[in-house]
Design a protein around this motif. Structure first.
Motif, short mmCIF file in Angstrom:
data_model
loop_
_atom_site.label_atom_id
_atom_site.label_comp_id
_atom_site.label_asym_id
_atom_site.label_seq_id
_atom_site.Cartn_x
_atom_site.Cartn_y
_atom_site.Cartn_z
N LEU A 198 0.84 -1.19 0.00
CA LEU A 198 0.00 0.00 0.00
C LEU A 198 0.88 1.24 0.00
CD1 LEU A 198 -2.78 -0.68 2.66
CD2 LEU A 198 -2.85 -1.05 0.20
N LEU A 199 0.48 2.21 -0.81
CA LEU A 199 1.21 3.48 -0.85
C LEU A 199 0.35 4.55 -0.22
CD1 LEU A 199 3.75 5.03 -1.83
CD2 LEU A 199 2.40 5.67 -3.82
N GLU A 210 -1.33 1.40 -17.38
CA GLU A 210 -1.78 0.34 -16.49
C GLU A 210 -3.29 0.30 -16.43
OE1 GLU A 210 -2.17 1.17 -11.96
OE2 GLU A 210 -0.10 1.54 -12.58
N LEU A 211 -3.77 -0.86 -15.99
CA LEU A 211 -5.18 -1.07 -15.70
C LEU A 211 -5.34 -1.18 -14.19
CD1 LEU A 211 -6.08 -3.86 -18.29
CD2 LEU A 211 -6.47 -1.40 -18.50
N GLY A 212 -6.46 -0.69 -13.70
CA GLY A 212 -6.76 -0.80 -12.29
C GLY A 212 -8.22 -0.47 -12.05
N THR A 270 -6.73 0.39 -6.97
CA THR A 270 -5.99 -0.87 -6.98
C THR A 270 -5.41 -1.10 -8.36
OG1 THR A 270 -7.38 -1.83 -5.26
CG2 THR A 270 -6.15 -3.37 -6.65
N SER A 271 -4.10 -1.26 -8.44
CA SER A 271 -3.43 -1.59 -9.70
C SER A 271 -3.63 -3.06 -10.01
CB SER A 271 -1.93 -1.31 -9.60
OG SER A 271 -1.67 0.06 -9.52
N LEU A 272 -3.86 -3.35 -11.29
CA LEU A 272 -3.98 -4.74 -11.73
C LEU A 272 -2.74 -5.18 -12.50
CD1 LEU A 272 -7.72 -4.77 -12.89
CD2 LEU A 272 -6.73 -5.81 -10.82
N ASN A 299 -3.53 0.67 -3.55
CA ASN A 299 -3.20 -0.74 -3.37
C ASN A 299 -2.41 -1.18 -4.60
OD1 ASN A 299 -3.10 -3.51 -3.02
ND2 ASN A 299 -5.30 -3.81 -3.28
N LEU A 300 -1.14 -1.42 -4.43
CA LEU A 300 -0.28 -1.88 -5.51
C LEU A 300 -0.28 -3.40 -5.64
CD1 LEU A 300 2.27 0.75 -4.59
CD2 LEU A 300 1.73 0.37 -6.98
N GLY A 301 -1.07 -4.06 -4.81
CA GLY A 301 -1.21 -5.51 -4.94
C GLY A 301 -0.09 -6.28 -4.27
N HIS A 302 0.34 -7.35 -4.93
CA HIS A 302 1.37 -8.22 -4.38
C HIS A 302 2.61 -7.42 -3.97
CE1 HIS A 302 -0.64 -11.97 -5.27
NE2 HIS A 302 -0.97 -11.48 -6.46
N ALA A 303 3.14 -7.76 -2.82
CA ALA A 303 4.26 -7.01 -2.25
C ALA A 303 5.62 -7.55 -2.69
CB ALA A 303 4.17 -7.04 -0.72
N CYS A 304 5.63 -8.53 -3.56
CA CYS A 304 6.89 -9.20 -3.88
C CYS A 304 7.76 -8.46 -4.90
CB CYS A 304 6.61 -10.61 -4.39
SG CYS A 304 5.59 -10.66 -5.86
N MET A 305 7.28 -7.40 -5.49
CA MET A 305 8.06 -6.69 -6.51
C MET A 305 8.72 -5.45 -5.89
SD MET A 305 5.47 -7.02 -9.66
CE MET A 305 4.71 -8.58 -10.04
#
Length: 167
Positions: free
Chosen positions: A7-8, A90-92, A100-102, A136-142
């Motif tokens: 989350l930003l 981007e799509l969101g 929320t980014s997709l 919400n940038l989604g998955h935190a793994c990047m």
């Protein structure tokens, strides 16, 4: 199901010197929902194993064309002013005061170095100016998400923040 979310909070946004230099040049603009289908095409070309399968793409196109008071599927596009070329996008979706980014893409040619990050920074500015509470940038793994200033939230803490912001 996700167990962690990036989350930003806009006050935590980190803008690198290279991206700030691109911002200062004013050679790019960020627009919303002007090139939705082109963004989908670029994403599919960028990601070799894209999850945007034809059936799912059709659902997204239908959602995009169906206005709703509570949910908005959208695209954000970084356009080079001089050439009017789509450089990143981007799509969101928006629900309440959340975005929320997709998925997204950026051009990899050398002349567009850091334009993917520029698109993200310009999107953060847009969201903040339009009174969004969080991104919400989604998955935190990047790692680029953390580099941007996002913090990792466990699912329970994420949901508390998200539910407050969607009302």
């Amino acid at each position: 199901m996700q167990f962690e979310y990036a989350l930003l909070d806009f006050k935590e946004l980190h803008v690198s010197k290279k991206v700030q230099s691109l911002l200062d040049k004013h050679t790019f603009t960020l627009v919303k929902n002007e090139r939705f289908e082109e963004v989908i095409q670029q994403i599919n070309g960028y990601h070799k194993d894209s999850w945007l399968l034809p059936q799912y793409t059709q659902i997204l196109k239908t959602l995009f064309k169906t206005p709703s008071r509570d949910f908005e599927l959208c695209s954000f596009e970084l356009i080079e002013k001089k050439s009017n070329q789509l450089i990143a996008g981007e799509l969101g979706y928006c629900i309440g005061k959340t975005y929320t980014s997709l998925t997204g893409f950026f051009k990899k040619e050398a002349q567009y170095n850091n334009c993917g990050k520029l698109q993200l920074v310009m999107l953060a500015h847009y969201l903040e100016q339009h009174d969004f509470d969080l991104w919400n940038l989604g998955h935190a793994c990047m790692s680029y998400k953390i580099d941007l200033g996002a913090k990792v939230y466990q699912r329970e803490a994420f949901l508390k923040r998200w539910f407050k912001a969607i009302i």
